[in-house]
Each structure stands twice: as C-alpha cells, then as structure tokens.
Write an enzyme that holds these catalytic residues in place. Structure first.
Site, PDB file in Angstrom:
ATOM      1  N   ASN A   1      -2.228   6.155   7.188  1.00 26.96           N
ATOM      2  CA  ASN A   1      -3.314   7.143   7.006  1.00 26.96           C
ATOM      3  C   ASN A   1      -3.361   8.108   8.179  1.00 26.96           C
ATOM      4  O   ASN A   1      -3.478   9.321   8.004  1.00 26.96           O
ATOM      5  CB  ASN A   1      -4.677   6.450   6.895  1.00 26.96           C
ATOM      6  CG  ASN A   1      -4.790   5.600   5.653  1.00 26.96           C
ATOM      7  OD1 ASN A   1      -4.504   6.062   4.556  1.00 26.96           O
ATOM      8  ND2 ASN A   1      -5.187   4.352   5.822  1.00 26.96           N
TER       9      ASN A   1
ATOM     10  N   ASP B   1      -4.426  -2.308  -5.050  1.00 25.54           N
ATOM     11  CA  ASP B   1      -3.742  -1.929  -3.816  1.00 25.54           C
ATOM     12  C   ASP B   1      -2.740  -3.004  -3.430  1.00 25.54           C
ATOM     13  O   ASP B   1      -2.660  -4.067  -4.050  1.00 25.54           O
ATOM     14  CB  ASP B   1      -4.732  -1.542  -2.712  1.00 25.54           C
ATOM     15  CG  ASP B   1      -5.283  -2.720  -1.908  1.00 25.54           C
ATOM     16  OD1 ASP B   1      -4.870  -3.873  -2.140  1.00 25.54           O
ATOM     17  OD2 ASP B   1      -6.135  -2.480  -1.037  1.00 25.54           O
TER      18      ASP B   1
ATOM     19  N   ALA C   1       1.793  -4.162  11.451  1.00 28.06           N
ATOM     20  CA  ALA C   1       2.092  -3.824  10.045  1.00 28.06           C
ATOM     21  C   ALA C   1       3.449  -3.102   9.929  1.00 28.06           C
ATOM     22  O   ALA C   1       4.422  -3.519  10.540  1.00 28.06           O
ATOM     23  CB  ALA C   1       0.946  -3.020   9.440  1.00 28.06           C
ATOM     24  N   GLU C   2       3.471  -1.967   9.194  1.00 24.40           N
ATOM     25  CA  GLU C   2       4.758  -1.276   8.990  1.00 24.40           C
ATOM     26  C   GLU C   2       4.915  -0.114   9.976  1.00 24.40           C
ATOM     27  O   GLU C   2       5.725   0.780   9.797  1.00 24.40           O
ATOM     28  CB  GLU C   2       4.865  -0.818   7.522  1.00 24.40           C
ATOM     29  CG  GLU C   2       4.363   0.558   7.145  1.00 24.40           C
ATOM     30  CD  GLU C   2       2.854   0.763   7.238  1.00 24.40           C
ATOM     31  OE1 GLU C   2       2.138  -0.005   7.919  1.00 24.40           O
ATOM     32  OE2 GLU C   2       2.385   1.748   6.626  1.00 24.40           O
ATOM     33  N   GLN C   3       4.129  -0.166  11.071  1.00 22.91           N
ATOM     34  CA  GLN C   3       4.069   0.997  11.955  1.00 22.91           C
ATOM     35  C   GLN C   3       5.370   1.290  12.712  1.00 22.91           C
ATOM     36  O   GLN C   3       5.666   2.437  13.048  1.00 22.91           O
ATOM     37  CB  GLN C   3       2.895   0.824  12.938  1.00 22.91           C
ATOM     38  CG  GLN C   3       1.557   0.886  12.231  1.00 22.91           C
ATOM     39  CD  GLN C   3       0.464   0.107  12.936  1.00 22.91           C
ATOM     40  OE1 GLN C   3       0.602  -0.260  14.094  1.00 22.91           O
ATOM     41  NE2 GLN C   3      -0.631  -0.150  12.236  1.00 22.91           N
TER      42      GLN C   3
ATOM     43  N   HIS D   1      -7.535   0.131   4.288  1.00 32.95           N
ATOM     44  CA  HIS D   1      -7.196  -0.052   2.873  1.00 32.95           C
ATOM     45  C   HIS D   1      -8.207   0.640   1.966  1.00 32.95           C
ATOM     46  O   HIS D   1      -7.845   1.186   0.931  1.00 32.95           O
ATOM     47  CB  HIS D   1      -7.146  -1.549   2.523  1.00 32.95           C
ATOM     48  CG  HIS D   1      -6.148  -2.298   3.348  1.00 32.95           C
ATOM     49  ND1 HIS D   1      -6.172  -3.647   3.544  1.00 32.95           N
ATOM     50  CD2 HIS D   1      -5.093  -1.838   4.070  1.00 32.95           C
ATOM     51  CE1 HIS D   1      -5.173  -3.998   4.332  1.00 32.95           C
ATOM     52  NE2 HIS D   1      -4.512  -2.927   4.675  1.00 32.95           N
TER      53      HIS D   1
ATOM     54  N   GLN E   1     -11.907  10.892  13.008  1.00 33.89           N
ATOM     55  CA  GLN E   1     -10.548  11.326  13.315  1.00 33.89           C
ATOM     56  C   GLN E   1     -10.135  12.627  12.621  1.00 33.89           C
ATOM     57  O   GLN E   1      -9.516  13.482  13.223  1.00 33.89           O
ATOM     58  CB  GLN E   1      -9.602  10.196  12.900  1.00 33.89           C
ATOM     59  CG  GLN E   1      -8.154  10.489  13.143  1.00 33.89           C
ATOM     60  CD  GLN E   1      -7.351   9.212  13.139  1.00 33.89           C
ATOM     61  OE1 GLN E   1      -7.613   8.307  13.923  1.00 33.89           O
ATOM     62  NE2 GLN E   1      -6.387   9.112  12.279  1.00 33.89           N
TER      63      GLN E   1
ATOM     64  N   HIS F   1      -0.982   4.921  16.696  1.00 32.80           N
ATOM     65  CA  HIS F   1      -0.297   3.673  16.350  1.00 32.80           C
ATOM     66  C   HIS F   1       0.560   3.840  15.087  1.00 32.80           C
ATOM     67  O   HIS F   1       1.218   2.916  14.665  1.00 32.80           O
ATOM     68  CB  HIS F   1      -1.317   2.542  16.177  1.00 32.80           C
ATOM     69  CG  HIS F   1      -2.106   2.621  14.893  1.00 32.80           C
ATOM     70  ND1 HIS F   1      -2.576   3.805  14.360  1.00 32.80           N
ATOM     71  CD2 HIS F   1      -2.508   1.659  14.033  1.00 32.80           C
ATOM     72  CE1 HIS F   1      -3.220   3.561  13.236  1.00 32.80           C
ATOM     73  NE2 HIS F   1      -3.201   2.271  13.016  1.00 32.80           N
TER      74      HIS F   1
END
Ligand code: UDP
Length: 483
Positions: A372, A118, A391-393, A21, A353, A368
């Site tokens: 981001n 957020d 989550a919303e993955q 976040h 990353q 995953h």
C-alpha cells in the site's frame, strides 16, 4: 467495455484483520461502487480490542458507500504463544471466525452474486461454494508475489532444505527469479507453521474463479504475462488473473492533521523526506538511534513517524497500531528533538500518510515497502528509500530498485544488521540532493502517469475490472457458480 448491466451486481468482500489488509479492501469496495456502480458489502474479521481498525472502518470517507459487516471477534489465545508468527495468527483468526463469516454471508446471500476474499481468507472459499457464489481472491500486492505464492507448493516438492540456505535463486517459470534472501517471511523457516499456512494460501488462490491484484500492466508486465501465458505457471494458476490497480486511498484533510500540512506548506518543493514503516513495522533501539543521527547529519528536512523500539524487522504491532505512544525522548537520541526542531517533524505512532505523500514538498519516502505504501508513493510521484522489514517487502524492494529504478536501498538488508548513520545520511542526501534522486523522480513521474491512465475509463485496470465483473454477470446468468 460496458459496465451498464453490472449495476445490479452485489459483491461481498471479506477482509482479514489488520489495517494494511482492511485499507485495500475498503479501497476496492469504494472503487466498485463509485466507478462500476456495483453494490458492495464488506465483511471484516475483527480482533478484540482493536480501536484503530474500528475507527478506520467507521471513518466517513472510507465507509460511506459501503455496507460494512463486522464479524464478531474470536478468541484464539489458547492457540498461540509469544512465538506464533503473524501469518499463523491471521490464519487462525480467520479459521476461528469462519462460522461467523458463514452466518454473516448467509444473512445476505440471497443478494450476493460473488464473494471476493482477501489473501488471508482463502479458507472461506468453500463457503462461497456452499452459497453458490462466484469466488475471487483479492491479493493487494503485485504479480511477482502472486507468482511466488501460487508456485510455492511446487517449489516445496522440488527443493529440499531451507530456501534461505540456497545459493541459487528460486526459479518461477517465466518470472524474474527470487533471491533466497528476498523470500517472503513465511518461507524463511520451512519448519514453522506459518510456512504450512502460506502453502495452503497458494493452493487456495488457485481454487478461485480468478485472482484480482492491486497492480497494473506497466509496473508488473513480466510476471503478469507469465501468470497468464507461461505454460507451466498458468497451469498452476488455473484461471484468469486481473490487474486492477493501483487502488489507493484518497482521503480528505481533517481537523488535527493541519499541523503537518501547514508545516509542509512552508517547505520548498520536493525537499522533505517522509519516513514511516507502515502500520506494523518497528525498529530496534539501536537502529532508531542510527536512523535519527543519519537524518540529523544529512541536514535534510524530514517527517518521521516514530514507534517505540521492538525487535528488528518486527511486525509485532500489526494488530495494535496507533496504541501506546510512549514518550519519544525515552528512545530517541538525547537532544535529537531539540536539535532537529527546525529541520523536521517527529510524529508519534501514526500520520495520515497519503496527505503527506501527495504534498508537493515531499521529495522522498523512506519506507518499509509495504505494497500500500509503495503504491501511494508511486501514484504520487515520490521515489523511495527501500527499507524492507517483513512479509513480501524484500521482494517489493528488489522490484522497486532493480526493475523499476525508482528506489535506492542500504547495501545490506535492514533485517540482517543495523544500517549505520553514515549510510542513512548518504541515502537521504542522494534522494534529495543528488542527480540520482532527480533521475528516480523523473522515472516515478512516468509511472504515476501510467497508473492514472490504467485506472481511467478504457485503461487496462479499468477494463480488467470490467472483465471480472462480466464474468460474475455471465456466471450468474448461466447459474454456473462452482468452478
Ligand atoms: N499508514 C498511514 N499512516 C501511518 C502508517 C501507515 O496512513 O503512520 C497507512 C498507509 O498509508 C498504508 C497502510 O497504512 O495505506 C499501510 O499499508 P502497507 O501495505 O504499506 O504496510 P503494512 O502496514 O501492511 O505493513
């Protein structure tokens, strides 16, 4: 679009805890400063004992141009137990931190023109009203997710029983329907507190003067159109939506990361699979074993960011990223590290990353599908093996595979069972060796170019940000602060 007169704007951005976040908030702040010449103060709700986040916030490239105010940590231990879900914990943390948020905002409020909160901080929107600030919600995700979230309170009234038990997909006006198995984590159990928190968030989005999303027109056209133009959905949204992305980190190489890039430098172009599950994702012990064998059997090069096993699909390490790197040989198959010594790199807990994804040797990302990570992959032209966990993955994975054609995925959801080594091997080979991988790479290159265009001066995301800033400017001039 003009942005000259936006230079005297001062915007506050409120971030919930968690690296996934804070990163998009810092990135948004940096873009506002660097591209739109706006003054930005970032308020971060902190958690006790979270050294990685503190380190990240203070790391020079992310915080240099921002005024950062850390809201003192609050103690919610009496309100939670081992079963309290991550969304509930985040909402409780933000709720408990509200007095601290209010005083921090008051301390600078004479200088603030708008407050951007957020997605987990919508309860702070009334504080923006108190201080007569224009208020936006920043959702560092895509428009399809926003559509589901704002429409969920309607679904809640229309649909009985658990969403996951339904045979038919969930219809969101004007958008691609959402399969019951793809719903976001808080919708998995309507009896859990995190579902009620999620409903409140959806209502919260619609109380703002506008919703900012970290997406862009070409990647999300259908859902963006529906949010803006569909009679039913746009009425629920009740205000403008701004696609301002893809905003991603651009970090410089620092001491300590040389080893990974030096290794990548020696590998052929697009030959390496990067494997990582975000800041919080973990796998079961059995899944780690199968993944390790799959990588080894594929005989393809890899970099794998490994965490100790936890329950499958867990987001348990969300607040504790980077801590507790146990001895990897305790949970990797016996001899794996020795046998794959020349094939790949195993990195404990955390790697930079974006440095890996932008390296020309990286040819695929087993991810995953956190948003981001997804954006970092797309903007570096790297196709994905979608391995959604929380989550919303699951929604993101479906979008990447079925709509954009830039990812492949296991036949069953990794949260519904172990993906066996043979299937891992096949996915890895498909990505790096076969025609399908090459075709995905070509498609993702087109998206990379379209992302660059969207962010460039007069591009759609640049213009969208200018529109949001113009709105703040006009409301300030008219002293028209409250919706
Ligand atoms: N990240 C990283 N190194 C890691 C794991 C994660 O740099 O080993 C960064 C990654 O680049 C991304 C963020 O952490 O910016 C993870 O956000 P995402 O939305 O992908 O997933 P989340 O952590 O929220 O599940």
């Amino acid at each position: 679009m003009e942005n000259d007169n936006q230079s005297n704007l001062h915007i506050g951005i409120l971030s919930s805890p968690g690296i996934g976040h804070i990163i998009p908030v810092l990135v948004l702040g940096n873009r506002l400063v660097a591209v739109h010449n706006v003054k930005v103060t970032v308020f971060v709700v902190t958690t006790a004992g979270s050294p990685t986040e503190a380190h990240l916030i203070k790391s020079s490239d992310m915080a240099n141009n921002l005024n950062i105010v850390e809201i003192p940590p609050v103690d919610i231990s009496a309100l939670i137990d081992d079963n309290t879900k991550m969304v509930t914990q985040l909402c409780l943390l933000v709720r408990a931190a509200l007095p601290g948020v209010r005083s921090a905002l008051r301390a600078v409020s004479h200088g603030l023109d708008a407050l951007v909160v957020d997605l987990f901080c919508t309860e702070a929107l009334p504080v923006a009203d108190e201080l007569k600030l224009t208020k936006f919600v920043y959702v560092p995700s895509n428009a399809w997710f926003v559509a589901l979230t704002v429409y969920c309170p309607v679904l809640d009234k229309e649909i009985a029983g658990q969403y996951v038990d339904r045979e038919k997909p969930l219809e969101i006006p004007g958008c691609k329907p959402v399969r019951p198995e793809d719903v976001v984590d808080p919708m998995l159990d309507r009896g859990d507190q995190q579902y009620r928190e999620y409903l409140a968030q959806g209502r919260g989005y619609t109380m703002s003067n506008g919703i900012l999303m970290n997406t862009w027109e070409d990647v999300d056209p259908g859902s963006l159109k529906a949010l803006r133009e569909n009679e039913t959905l746009s009425k629920v949204v009740g205000g403008p939506v701004f696609a301002i992305g893809p905003l991603t980190r651009n970090i410089e190489e620092r001491d300590g990361y040389g080893m990974i890039t030096q290794w990548l430098d020696k590998q052929p172009r697009e030959s390496v699979l990067y494997v990582s599950f975000g800041s919080g994702g973990t796998l079961s012990g059995e899944q780690i074993t199968e993944l390790a064998w799959g990588l080894e059997l594929s005989e393809q090069r890899f970099i794998w960011v490994v965490r100790p096993p936890s329950e499958c699909g867990s987001d348990k390490s969300f607040f504790t990223t980077g801590q507790g790197a146990d001895d990897m040989s305790d949970y990797l198959p016996e001899g794996f590290l020795t046998r794959t010594h020349n094939q790949g790199l195993v990195v404990p807990m955390w790697a930079e990353q974006t440095l890996i994804l932008r390296h020309q040797s990286t040819g695929g990302f087993l991810s995953h599908c956190g948003w981001n990570s997804t954006l970092e992959s797309l903007t570096n032209g790297v196709p994905m093996i979608a391995w959604p966990l929380y989550a919303e993955q699951r929604q993101n994975a479906t979008m990447l595979t079925e709509e954009l054609g830039v990812a492949i995925r296991p036949t069953k959801l990794p949260t519904k069972g172990v993906v066996a080594r043979e299937e891992v091997m096949k996915l890895v080979k498909t990505m790096l060796q076969y025609k399908e991988g090459k075709e995905m790479r070509e498609r993702v290159q087109k998206l990379r170019i379209s992302a660059e265009k969207a962010l460039s001066t007069e591009g759609s995301s640049y213009n969208s940000m200018c529109e949001a800033l113009d709105m703040i400017q006009q409301r300030r001039d008219l002293k028209l602060h409250i919706k």
